[in-house]
Write a protein that holds these residues in place. Sequence first.
Motif, short mmCIF file in Angstrom:
data_model
loop_
_atom_site.label_atom_id
_atom_site.label_comp_id
_atom_site.label_asym_id
_atom_site.label_seq_id
_atom_site.Cartn_x
_atom_site.Cartn_y
_atom_site.Cartn_z
N THR A 32 0.88 -1.27 -0.03
CA THR A 32 -0.08 -0.10 0.12
C THR A 32 0.85 1.14 -0.15
OG1 THR A 32 0.01 0.08 2.37
CG2 THR A 32 -1.83 -1.22 1.05
N SER A 33 0.32 2.48 -0.19
CA SER A 33 0.98 3.64 -0.16
C SER A 33 1.82 3.79 0.91
CB SER A 33 0.01 4.75 -0.71
OG SER A 33 0.96 5.90 -0.71
N PRO A 34 3.11 4.05 1.14
CA PRO A 34 3.62 4.52 2.41
C PRO A 34 3.63 6.07 2.66
CG PRO A 34 5.18 4.16 0.71
CD PRO A 34 4.15 3.84 0.01
N THR A 35 2.50 6.63 2.22
CA THR A 35 2.73 8.23 2.39
C THR A 35 2.97 8.47 3.84
OG1 THR A 35 1.64 8.50 0.21
CG2 THR A 35 1.31 10.23 1.83
N PHE A 36 2.29 8.03 4.80
CA PHE A 36 2.15 8.41 6.04
C PHE A 36 3.04 7.59 7.12
CE2 PHE A 36 -2.09 9.38 4.29
CZ PHE A 36 -1.96 10.92 4.34
N VAL A 37 3.73 6.75 6.69
CA VAL A 37 4.78 6.13 7.30
C VAL A 37 6.32 6.16 6.82
CG1 VAL A 37 3.39 4.47 8.65
CG2 VAL A 37 4.49 3.87 6.12
N ILE A 38 6.32 7.01 5.61
CA ILE A 38 7.58 7.16 4.62
C ILE A 38 8.05 5.86 4.04
CG2 ILE A 38 9.54 8.27 4.52
CD1 ILE A 38 7.46 10.23 5.24
N ALA A 39 8.09 4.85 4.66
CA ALA A 39 8.61 3.55 4.22
C ALA A 39 8.22 2.19 4.83
CB ALA A 39 10.23 3.52 4.53
N ARG A 40 7.99 1.30 4.09
CA ARG A 40 7.47 0.06 4.42
C ARG A 40 8.43 -1.05 4.01
NH1 ARG A 40 2.13 1.77 3.77
NH2 ARG A 40 1.08 1.54 5.70
N VAL A 41 8.88 -2.12 4.74
CA VAL A 41 9.62 -3.13 4.36
C VAL A 41 8.72 -4.48 4.27
CG1 VAL A 41 11.59 -4.49 5.10
CG2 VAL A 41 11.61 -2.26 5.23
N HIS A 42 8.60 -5.08 3.14
CA HIS A 42 8.22 -6.35 2.94
C HIS A 42 9.18 -7.39 2.80
CE1 HIS A 42 4.33 -4.00 2.29
NE2 HIS A 42 5.02 -3.34 1.34
N PRO A 43 9.22 -8.03 3.84
CA PRO A 43 10.19 -9.32 3.61
C PRO A 43 9.74 -10.21 2.48
CG PRO A 43 9.05 -9.09 5.55
CD PRO A 43 8.55 -8.10 4.93
N PRO A 44 10.72 -11.01 2.21
CA PRO A 44 10.41 -12.00 0.92
C PRO A 44 9.72 -13.24 1.73
CG PRO A 44 12.69 -12.42 1.82
CD PRO A 44 12.33 -11.05 2.29
N LEU A 45 8.84 -13.76 0.96
CA LEU A 45 8.14 -15.15 1.28
C LEU A 45 9.22 -16.27 1.26
CD1 LEU A 45 4.66 -14.45 0.21
CD2 LEU A 45 5.37 -14.57 2.69
N GLY A 46 9.99 -16.07 0.28
CA GLY A 46 10.79 -17.25 -0.17
C GLY A 46 12.58 -16.83 -0.16
N GLU A 47 13.39 -17.12 -1.26
CA GLU A 47 14.69 -16.95 -1.20
C GLU A 47 14.70 -15.46 -1.89
OE1 GLU A 47 16.98 -18.93 -0.15
OE2 GLU A 47 15.29 -20.06 0.60
N GLY A 48 13.77 -14.75 -2.63
CA GLY A 48 14.20 -13.52 -3.21
C GLY A 48 14.60 -12.42 -2.04
N PRO A 49 14.49 -11.38 -2.92
CA PRO A 49 14.97 -10.05 -1.96
C PRO A 49 13.50 -9.26 -1.39
CG PRO A 49 15.02 -9.40 -4.44
CD PRO A 49 14.59 -10.98 -4.26
N ALA A 50 14.02 -8.85 -0.15
CA ALA A 50 12.98 -7.86 0.37
C ALA A 50 12.51 -6.77 -0.55
CB ALA A 50 13.43 -7.24 1.38
N LEU A 51 11.47 -6.02 -0.53
CA LEU A 51 10.85 -4.85 -1.12
C LEU A 51 10.82 -3.77 -0.03
CD1 LEU A 51 9.97 -3.36 -3.42
CD2 LEU A 51 7.63 -4.32 -2.88
N VAL A 52 11.69 -2.78 -0.14
CA VAL A 52 11.47 -1.50 0.37
C VAL A 52 10.99 -0.55 -0.48
CG1 VAL A 52 12.70 0.17 2.01
CG2 VAL A 52 13.62 -1.95 1.71
#
Length: 177
Positions: free
Chosen positions: A75-95
């Motif tokens: 979702t839009s991180p407008t009010f928190v500035i940044a969100r980290v989405h960890p990988p469910l598997g072996e891939g990279p996290a999404l910041v």
Amino acid sequence: MEAAHNGPVTGTAAPGTVTVDVAVESPEEMKELGRRISGVLAPGDLVMLTGELGAGKTTLTRGLGEGLGVRGAVTSPTFVIARVHPPLGEGPALVHVDAYRLGGGLDEMEDLDLDVSLPESVIVVEWGDGKVEELSDDRLQVVIDRAVGDTDDERRTVTLVGIGARWAGLREELAAR
């Protein structure tokens, strides 16, 4: 969704850049483009998103998150500035960062420690122009333009600009997906 720039890279691009234009007709196609782009992303990649409010930056990022297989709803991180989405598997996290409210450029961005996260993550920054370029010599800039005229029109032109040696094969990699 169709590539609007299928010919060779023209002389309008700066040296070391690759430009690909894609026509997008709906939010579903924007999300699908995000999934396609995710297939060429790797840990350490910086993606900068530019476009007016409502252009589809977060929708594209949702597709990136689905394609990368990360945890949590994007979702839009407008009010928190940044969100980290960890990988469910072996891939990279999404910041996922929204720099819209950050006016101080790199100083405020440094407080987020993105340079620490970059080597093992894919960092996507909305409204990052003039604020995060120093994080990496290689980056993917995504510019989303609405169709001229009716603001209810879902059509967009998405321009992908790969800057640096990392993105030399961008056109071919996207075509393969």
